[in-house]
Structure formats: C-alpha cells, structure tokens
Design an enzyme around this catalytic site. Structure first.
Site, PDB file in Angstrom:
ATOM      1  N   ASP A  18      65.195 -33.699   2.941  1.00 49.61           N
ATOM      2  CA  ASP A  18      64.555 -34.140   1.697  1.00 49.61           C
ATOM      3  C   ASP A  18      65.639 -34.229   0.628  1.00 49.61           C
ATOM      4  O   ASP A  18      66.775 -33.786   0.829  1.00 49.61           O
ATOM      5  CB  ASP A  18      63.488 -33.112   1.280  1.00 49.61           C
ATOM      6  CG  ASP A  18      62.793 -33.481  -0.031  1.00 49.61           C
ATOM      7  OD1 ASP A  18      62.310 -34.624  -0.139  1.00 49.61           O
ATOM      8  OD2 ASP A  18      62.734 -32.646  -0.943  1.00 49.61           O
ATOM      9  N   SER A  19      65.245 -34.757  -0.535  1.00 50.23           N
ATOM     10  CA  SER A  19      66.185 -34.840  -1.642  1.00 50.23           C
ATOM     11  C   SER A  19      66.410 -33.479  -2.314  1.00 50.23           C
ATOM     12  O   SER A  19      67.370 -33.314  -3.059  1.00 50.23           O
ATOM     13  CB  SER A  19      65.642 -35.816  -2.682  1.00 50.23           C
ATOM     14  OG  SER A  19      64.363 -35.388  -3.089  1.00 50.23           O
ATOM     15  N   GLY A  51      63.483 -40.497  -6.217  1.00 47.95           N
ATOM     16  CA  GLY A  51      62.338 -41.392  -6.425  1.00 47.95           C
ATOM     17  C   GLY A  51      62.478 -42.375  -7.568  1.00 47.95           C
ATOM     18  O   GLY A  51      61.688 -43.303  -7.687  1.00 47.95           O
ATOM     19  N   CYS A  81      60.505 -36.498   3.252  1.00 49.47           N
ATOM     20  CA  CYS A  81      60.589 -37.073   1.917  1.00 49.47           C
ATOM     21  C   CYS A  81      59.893 -38.427   1.983  1.00 49.47           C
ATOM     22  O   CYS A  81      60.286 -39.289   2.784  1.00 49.47           O
ATOM     23  CB  CYS A  81      62.067 -37.248   1.555  1.00 49.47           C
ATOM     24  SG  CYS A  81      62.350 -38.162   0.047  1.00 49.47           S
ATOM     25  N   GLU A 160      61.241 -29.076  -9.414  1.00 49.10           N
ATOM     26  CA  GLU A 160      62.621 -28.587  -9.243  1.00 49.10           C
ATOM     27  C   GLU A 160      62.927 -27.508 -10.296  1.00 49.10           C
ATOM     28  O   GLU A 160      63.715 -26.608 -10.062  1.00 49.10           O
ATOM     29  CB  GLU A 160      63.618 -29.743  -9.356  1.00 49.10           C
ATOM     30  CG  GLU A 160      63.576 -30.734  -8.182  1.00 49.10           C
ATOM     31  CD  GLU A 160      64.230 -30.217  -6.890  1.00 49.10           C
ATOM     32  OE1 GLU A 160      65.190 -29.432  -6.963  1.00 49.10           O
ATOM     33  OE2 GLU A 160      63.748 -30.602  -5.802  1.00 49.10           O
ATOM     34  N   CYS A 192      54.272 -37.229  -1.927  1.00 48.81           N
ATOM     35  CA  CYS A 192      55.621 -36.749  -2.231  1.00 48.81           C
ATOM     36  C   CYS A 192      55.640 -35.299  -1.776  1.00 48.81           C
ATOM     37  O   CYS A 192      54.707 -34.543  -2.100  1.00 48.81           O
ATOM     38  CB  CYS A 192      55.890 -36.832  -3.734  1.00 48.81           C
ATOM     39  SG  CYS A 192      57.441 -36.042  -4.227  1.00 48.81           S
ATOM     40  N   HIS A 194      57.228 -32.864  -2.700  1.00 48.05           N
ATOM     41  CA  HIS A 194      57.282 -31.859  -3.774  1.00 48.05           C
ATOM     42  C   HIS A 194      55.871 -31.467  -4.251  1.00 48.05           C
ATOM     43  O   HIS A 194      55.687 -30.373  -4.766  1.00 48.05           O
ATOM     44  CB  HIS A 194      58.040 -32.414  -4.993  1.00 48.05           C
ATOM     45  CG  HIS A 194      59.536 -32.366  -4.874  1.00 48.05           C
ATOM     46  ND1 HIS A 194      60.240 -33.143  -3.994  1.00 48.05           N
ATOM     47  CD2 HIS A 194      60.453 -31.631  -5.549  1.00 48.05           C
ATOM     48  CE1 HIS A 194      61.535 -32.898  -4.134  1.00 48.05           C
ATOM     49  NE2 HIS A 194      61.694 -31.981  -5.066  1.00 48.05           N
TER      50      HIS A 194
HETATM   51  N1  DGL Z   1      60.188 -35.080  -2.182  1.00 50.97           N
HETATM   52  C1  DGL Z   1      60.533 -36.438  -2.132  1.00 50.97           C
HETATM   53  C2  DGL Z   1      59.386 -37.331  -1.812  1.00 50.97           C
HETATM   54  O1  DGL Z   1      58.609 -36.966  -1.000  1.00 50.97           O
HETATM   55  C3  DGL Z   1      61.481 -37.012  -3.106  1.00 50.97           C
HETATM   56  C4  DGL Z   1      61.345 -36.705  -4.530  1.00 50.97           C
HETATM   57  C5  DGL Z   1      62.512 -37.270  -5.305  1.00 50.97           C
HETATM   58  O2  DGL Z   1      63.650 -36.959  -4.971  1.00 50.97           O
HETATM   59  O3  DGL Z   1      62.273 -38.028  -6.243  1.00 50.97           O
HETATM   60  O4  DGL Z   1      59.211 -38.395  -2.300  1.00 50.97           O
END
Ligand code: DGL
Length: 273
Positions: A18-19, A51, A81, A160, A192, A194
C-alpha cells in the site's frame, strides 16, 4: 523467471503493499483468516498519498514496489491499495510471475453480493474514483446496480495523522457522505484501504440502514481460496511473524501499526530509494 522447490515456495511469504498504513487493514484481515501464513508488508510512507497523483506516477511507484517484493521471493502479491488496483493492476500483473489479487475485484464481488436495493455507494481517493474502476467492476457483476461515487481526498491524510475519532474527521466524513446517502443506497464500499480505520465514524454517519463493504476482509477471503486452489498453503503449524518495510517515518508507522494490529512488530525496516 524465479524457480523454487514446492516446499520452499509454500513456505514463502504473501507480499502485501500500500502507499502507507492503509494496507494494514488487509494485514489484520489476513492474520485473522490465515494466521499461519507469513506476510511481507510494504508501505510507501515517504510518498503517501498516492490518490491525488497521476496514473503515470502511481504506476511507476507500483512497479518499483512490485519488483522489491518479488525480490523477497513472495508466493503471491496482494495490491492492498485501491488506488494502485484501479490504475496499475494490469502493469503489476504483467511483471509478476506469481498470482496477484487486488482489493477492487474483492470489494466489487462483496458489494454485488450484499446489496438488496441495487443502489451502491463508493467512496475512494480521487484517482480511484476518476478511474471509474468500481462502477465498471460492480456493473460487470450485475448491470442492474446503480453506483454513486464520491472522491474523499481529505480522509487519507486524516488517517495517516491518526485522527481516527476526531471531531474534524466526523465533520468531513458527514460532508463527503451527504451526496452519496441522498441516493438511498443500502451498501457503501470503503474503496480505500485507509477507510476501515475510520469505520466507527463512517458507520455512525452512514446510519444503520447502510451496510459497509470493507474490501480488506473480502480480499483475505479470496486469498484463502486462491492458496487452496493453487496448493500454495504454508506447511508451517506455528503462526508466522510478519516483516514490514517502509520508505519513511518508521516510528510513526510502528505506533499506528502496533495499535491497529494489537501486537508488537517483529521486524520493521526502512528502505531508502
Ligand atoms: N490506501 C490507498 C487506497 O486504497 C491509497 C491512499 C493514498 O495513498 O492516497 O486507495
């Protein structure tokens, strides 16, 4: 092409990436569903958020992480992600000699299965929403489903930052959900990885009528099936320790990860590119 003996290959780890911290929702689901499997996690904490970046940039980053994990001889990859799944899945699958699962197919499967009214909301990063990947995937499974999408660019930075239950987060969630909820949806896809970290706030703001789809749980279920189908399950009988790699701020990552996973991290390493 990499070669393994069958036993070594089965003992190899599942690569999850993931990011940032978002893919930990997938790690938690995997540790619950498949506690004996070893996981190698990569979080690109130096370059998060993805994103709000262009598909070219995201695809370049995704390729770099894929090669890093393949270098660790993983037996399969999970793109934990939605943003990378939406814009870079094909290029990841092209360079990977091992199977690749992604959170969008898993989330779309679950949404199409769960909705009764065939009215589904999707929230995600701007890159995920602009790619139209979710409406395509959901309608590919059932063309009668109407999909209402909303990009939520502020939610990843809030996660985050660890503001999981902050009044500002609640206010922003309410504002983002209003134009989706107005369509009388019965299912909301957290598009997402997150966002499951914000689940209590999302659940309260969406209301009791709306079912939340967390693609992390869905991808863990798909992983169990894939390992079984391909005969790739680990022969080990003790729960395996996971390894974590990040590109920046390891202490901040460690704090969030240990709180979220409810256990200390055995191995955390910083990767400098
Ligand atoms: N958690 C990621 C997703 O599912 C990326 C979020 C990001 O880096 O903007 O989209």
């Amino acid at each position: 092409m990499m070669r393994y003996s069958v036993v070594d290959h089965n003992r190899a780890a599942i690569g999850v990436f993931d990011s940032g911290v978002g893919g930990l929702t997938v790690v938690r689901a995997l540790q619950k569903q498949l506690p004996l499997e070893k996981i190698i996690y990569f979080g690109d904490t130096a370059r998060v958020p993805y994103g709000v970046k262009s598909p070219e940039t995201i695809t370049g980053y995704a390729g770099q992480i894929t090669r890093f994990l393949l270098g660790k001889n993983v037996k399969m990859l999970i793109v934990a992600c939605n943003t990378m799944s939406a814009v870079a899945y094909d290029s990841i699958a092209l360079i990977s000699p091992v199977p690749v699962l992604d959170v969008i197919s898993a989330g779309a499967d679950a949404a199409a299965r769960i909705t009764r009214t065939k009215r589904v909301g999707v929230i995600g990063t701007p890159a995920t929403i602009q790619s139209d990947a979710y409406p395509r995937a959901i309608r590919g499974r059932d063309p009668e489903i109407s999909v209402f999408s909303k990009a939520c660019p502020l939610l990843v930075p809030l996660v985050e930052e660890g503001w999981l239950d902050h009044p500002a987060t609640r206010l922003i969630v309410r504002e983002y959900l209003a134009p989706v909820l107005v369509n009388s949806i019965d299912t909301l896809v957290l598009g997402c990885t997150h966002y499951p970290l914000l689940e209590p706030v999302l659940r309260q703001e969406a209301g009791p009528e709306v079912m939340l789809v967390d693609s992390a749980t869905s991808v863990a279920e798909k992983t169990a099936l894939l390992l079984q189908e391909k005969g790739l399950q680990t022969p080990l009988s003790e729960p395996a320790a996971a390894s974590f790699y990040v590109t920046d701020a390891p202490l901040r990552f460690q704090k969030t990860a240990e709180t979220f996973l409810g256990r200390p991290l055995d191995h955390l390493e910083i990767v400098k590119w």
